[in-house]
Design an enzyme around this catalytic site. Structure first.
Site, PDB file in Angstrom:
ATOM      1  N   ASP A 171       0.834  -1.204   0.000  1.00  0.00           N
ATOM      2  CA  ASP A 171       0.000   0.000   0.000  1.00  0.00           C
ATOM      3  C   ASP A 171       0.870   1.256   0.000  1.00  0.00           C
ATOM      4  O   ASP A 171       2.080   1.204   0.288  1.00  0.00           O
ATOM      5  CB  ASP A 171      -0.892  -0.045   1.251  1.00  0.00           C
ATOM      6  CG  ASP A 171      -2.199   0.715   1.094  1.00  0.00           C
ATOM      7  OD1 ASP A 171      -2.312   1.517   0.154  1.00  0.00           O
ATOM      8  OD2 ASP A 171      -3.097   0.516   1.933  1.00  0.00           O
TER       9      ASP A 171
ATOM     10  N   ASP B 120     -10.673   1.781  -3.591  1.00  0.00           N
ATOM     11  CA  ASP B 120     -11.303   1.487  -2.302  1.00  0.00           C
ATOM     12  C   ASP B 120     -12.819   1.461  -2.453  1.00  0.00           C
ATOM     13  O   ASP B 120     -13.530   0.965  -1.581  1.00  0.00           O
ATOM     14  CB  ASP B 120     -10.924   2.561  -1.269  1.00  0.00           C
ATOM     15  CG  ASP B 120      -9.560   2.285  -0.663  1.00  0.00           C
ATOM     16  OD1 ASP B 120      -9.062   1.154  -0.813  1.00  0.00           O
ATOM     17  OD2 ASP B 120      -8.985   3.206  -0.067  1.00  0.00           O
TER      18      ASP B 120
HETATM   19  C1  DGJ Z   1      -5.881   1.829   1.725  1.00  0.00           C
HETATM   20  C2  DGJ Z   1      -6.221   0.609   0.920  1.00  0.00           C
HETATM   21  O1  DGJ Z   1      -6.724   0.965  -0.314  1.00  0.00           O
HETATM   22  C3  DGJ Z   1      -7.223  -0.235   1.715  1.00  0.00           C
HETATM   23  O2  DGJ Z   1      -7.601  -1.339   0.952  1.00  0.00           O
HETATM   24  C4  DGJ Z   1      -6.597  -0.651   3.005  1.00  0.00           C
HETATM   25  O3  DGJ Z   1      -5.525  -1.512   2.760  1.00  0.00           O
HETATM   26  C5  DGJ Z   1      -6.164   0.571   3.785  1.00  0.00           C
HETATM   27  N1  DGJ Z   1      -5.344   1.439   3.011  1.00  0.00           N
HETATM   28  C6  DGJ Z   1      -5.425   0.163   5.037  1.00  0.00           C
HETATM   29  O4  DGJ Z   1      -4.886   1.219   5.711  1.00  0.00           O
END
Ligand code: DGJ
Length: 734
Positions: free
Chosen positions: A479, A549
């Site tokens: 991430d 997301d």
């Molecule tokens: C952003 C990501 O897109 C999510 O899927 C998740 O992993 C969060 N960060 C976790 O902090």
């Protein structure tokens, strides 16, 4: 087959494969000009007649005795600055005397089979030298003794040309390279529409199409990564081009950092496309050499779908690499939306057990497992401290328990970041990017580590590698949750601060490469607050990317539709989540969420153990259905059929290479009263083949399915499908 010829009598280069031609010419003074790009012209004659040699009012000539052409009126391959071409330029070199005027002319060239790798940078590749032919043209500026090597590779199986540029300084003077684009293409007219993928968090890669207007237009990122605001992609298409007909030029940059793609429509009716690292803040001290990232040009004369399919094949087969490139991607269950950072080992194991029972293959533990991370103010950087309150057996112990359950185990990292409240930051406050005597800005309560410093990269590598060695981990979600600000590295001298953004990305690539070398079977999925770093550079290391997301099925139809403009389905992370959706509170049917997510690297983002037995049954059925047709979903030829940005429906389909099988999605956005039966015309089938279509007792020929279409019936009250309802049709040859 590919071929590159240089005709010394007319000084013309011709690059071609079976379908496309790219022709350049050397003018008598060594200026390299573009004369044709497009559908193949076999053995083109001398194309000098396409070069403007007329004198026009206010035209300037770069040489006193040579007024055969004016710089402003010719189509230049790699325009330098300051010699009478006033359009956007491709390079700029600051010299000791303060001048940034350069004059690069032809010096030599070389043609060879195959394609070179780019040191420390991602790039497309060949597995056999017969797959591509490469031309390297060296331009030279004698005044500063610098070479500029333009490299072109044309592929046999893809209607694509890749380009990159390398600067080599032969002098002892360290110049400053302040602009170094990967690609410049001058086209003879400007009758185009420009297509880009703009967006924002949770609404990534929306398709934007606008007619070109006079002046400069384009997209960029100066956020330190490729961004959800402007994906590094741009296409120029004819005004009448649609999905299935018309000319398109598609461009992308194989790079994950700051980028710029511009089109200049000049007042003489030509246009110039320029793609590369964003020059803002870029300043490379050119002591020996500098290599630009690779840019890709795809040409299609048959519309956007064909352009996208070429990108899918090239990126999927000759940019993605390694163990996972052609493998079925595992069906995963991720705990993020279900638990956030608040979970216990028992809860995680219960979720995994339920997943296993229903057919899930991989459990991914997301953010919150390390460094006392109960909230996002703590722990980033402490990849060696497992949160023992939550996970008493540690990560290694948990991975063993996953093994006992019979499910693979994956783990979340955010390697490039650190929280102030972490052991790493307390011990190494010097590891973060920040400008002396200025505030460091926090984003999501975190700082960005200085990945331009190899010591930092090594430190993070050691922590990650230790864990990957100790525990049984088959997947890593990487991430990256903030933009880069105050970009300054304590480790570099003042005259190299303009290198930090690029060196940062090289550090990211270096860490990926070290981990891949050490753990070649680990599947990496890249992520940046969802889909903020979905780019070709990342695909070289991580064959899949978490697309967004936003897991709402209706939003996802748009996100995945836009993403499909160039990225292959197998690379698009797509999961089913709960309703009301966490981001827009929309309630969509379970089936629709399943259907949309199936066209991607499929998974779930919810707690399966809390579903009712009926829902569990549906999940089990969906998973076994997906397993049966996974290769059609993930690796079929992708066709876009109805555009959710402009229609009340989203439809796409995926067809096997041999056309024996296909999967079709039809997703109604809002219900419409009093509608007649609609017919969904398929693509890519075999016209004379007889097919069965799921849900119908009668059979259809490919011809019928492509020309009449699958009937989409309305109900007895003549209402179309209800809001957000989808249908999935499996088509099978008989
Ligand atoms: C952003 C990501 O897109 C999510 O899927 C998740 O992993 C969060 N960060 C976790 O902090």
């Amino acid at each position: 087959m590919t071929d590159i010829q240089f005709n010394s009598s007319n000084q013309q280069f011709h690059l071609c494969n079976d379908n496309i031609s790219y022709v350049m010419k050397l003018l008598p003074d060594g200026e390299l000009v573009q004369v044709y790009v497009g559908e193949k012209i076999p053995n083109p004659k001398d194309l000098s007649y396409t070069i403007s040699t007329q004198n026009r009012p206010l035209s300037l000539f770069s040489e006193e005795n040579n007024n055969n052409y004016a710089m402003q009126l010719i189509r230049r391959e790699y325009p330098d600055y300051g010699n009478g071409d006033f359009r956007i330029h491709a390079l700029e070199i600051m010299q000791e005397n303060g001048s940034h005027i350069t004059c690069f002319k032809y010096k030599s060239h070389e043609i060879f089979s195959g394609k070179k790798t780019l040191p420390s940078l991602p790039a497309t590749y060949v597995e056999d030298d017969l797959e591509a032919t490469t031309l390297e043209i060296t331009l030279h500026d004698p005044e500063i003794d610098v070479d500029c090597v333009l490299s072109y590779s044309i592929f046999q199986d893809f209607d694509a040309i890749t380009r990159n540029t390398k600067f080599v300084n032969h002098s002892n003077t360290p110049y400053h390279l302040t602009k170094a684009m990967s690609f410049n293409l001058d086209l003879p007219d400007q009758d185009y529409h420009m297509i880009t993928l703009a967006g924002v968090w949770a609404r990534e890669r929306e398709i934007v199409r606008t007619p070109l207007r006079h002046g400069i237009q384009g997209i960029y990122s100066n956020r330190g990564h490729s961004s959800s605001e402007h994906n590094p992609f741009l296409a120029l298409v004819r005004p009448n081009t649609d999905e299935f007909q018309g000319e398109c030029f598609g461009f992308t940059l194989v790079y994950s950092g700051n980028h710029l793609a511009e089109v200049e429509a000049d007042t003489q009716g030509m246009c110039r496309v320029s793609v590369g690292i964003h020059p803002q803040g870029f300043d490379w001290k050119l002591t020996d050499s500098f290599q630009t990232p690779e840019a890709i040009l795809v040409y299609s004369k048959d519309g956007l779908n064909k352009m996208s399919q070429t990108f899918h094949n090239l990126l999927g087969k000759r940019l993605c690499r390694g163990y996972w490139r052609d493998k079925p991607r595992p069906i995963l269950l991720n705990n993020w939306e279900a638990t956030g950072m608040n979970f216990s080992e028992t809860q995680i194991l219960d979720m995994a057990k339920e997943g296993k029972e229903l057919g899930v293959e991989l459990f991914v533990l997301d953010d919150g497992w390390f460094g006392g991370r109960d909230h996002d103010k703590r722990g980033l950087g402490d990849w060696f401290v497992t949160d023992e309150k939550k996970l008493p057996s540690g990560i290694a112990g948990l991975s063993q328990k996953m093994k006992e359950i019979g499910i693979d185990f994956g783990l979340w990292f955010e390697p490039e970041m650190v929280n102030e409240d972490s052991q790493l930051f307390r011990e190494h406050p010097d590891y973060v990017l920040c400008t002396p005597n200025r505030e460091k800005s926090l984003g999501r309560n975190q700082y960005v580590l200085d990945f331009s410093n190899p010591e930092v990269v090594d430190c993070i590598y050691n922590m990650m590698a230790k864990l990957l060695k100790e525990a049984d981990i088959s997947y890593v979600k990487w991430d990256m949750n903030r933009y880069i600000t105050q970009c300054y590295s304590e480790k570099l001298p003042k005259d190299q601060q303009g290198e930090v953004f690029h060196r940062y990305i090289l550090g990211v690539y270096a860490l990926y490469q070290k981990l891949i070398d050490q753990f070649p079977k680990v599947l990496f999925e890249s992520c940046a607050s969802g889909g903020s770093r979905f780019d070709a550079g990342m695909l070289f290391y991580a064959p899949q990317t978490w697309a967004s997301d936003d897991t709402d099925a209706i939003e996802r139809t748009k996100i995945q539709y836009g993403t499909s403009m160039l990225y292959p389905t197998s690379s698009i992370g797509a999961h089913v989540s709960v309703v009301p959706n966490h981001h827009n509170h929309r309630v969509t049917p379970f089936l629709t969420r399943n259907h949309v997510a199936m066209f991607g690297a499929f998974g779930y983002e919810l707690d399966l153990s809390v579903l009712c037995s009926e829902e569990k049954k549906v999940v089990a059925e969906q998973i076994s259905y997906y397993k049966m047709y996974r290769s059609v979903f993930q690796y079929g030829k992708f066709y876009r059929l109805a555009n959710p940005f402009s229609e009340n429906v989203c439809s796409w389909m995926s067809v096997t290479e041999d056309k024996s099988e296909a999967m079709v999605l039809y997703c109604q956005i809002l219900a419409v009263p009093n509608v007649m039966t609609k017919f969904l015309k398929c693509k890519g089938l075999n016209a004379n083949q007889l097919y069965s279509v799921e849900g119908f007792t009668e059979t259809f020929t490919g011809n019928e399915l492509m020309n009449i279409g699958i009937p989409i019936y309305s109900d007895m009250w003549a209402q179309s499908l209800p809001d957000f309802t989808s249908k999935l049709f499996h088509i099978q040859s008989l």
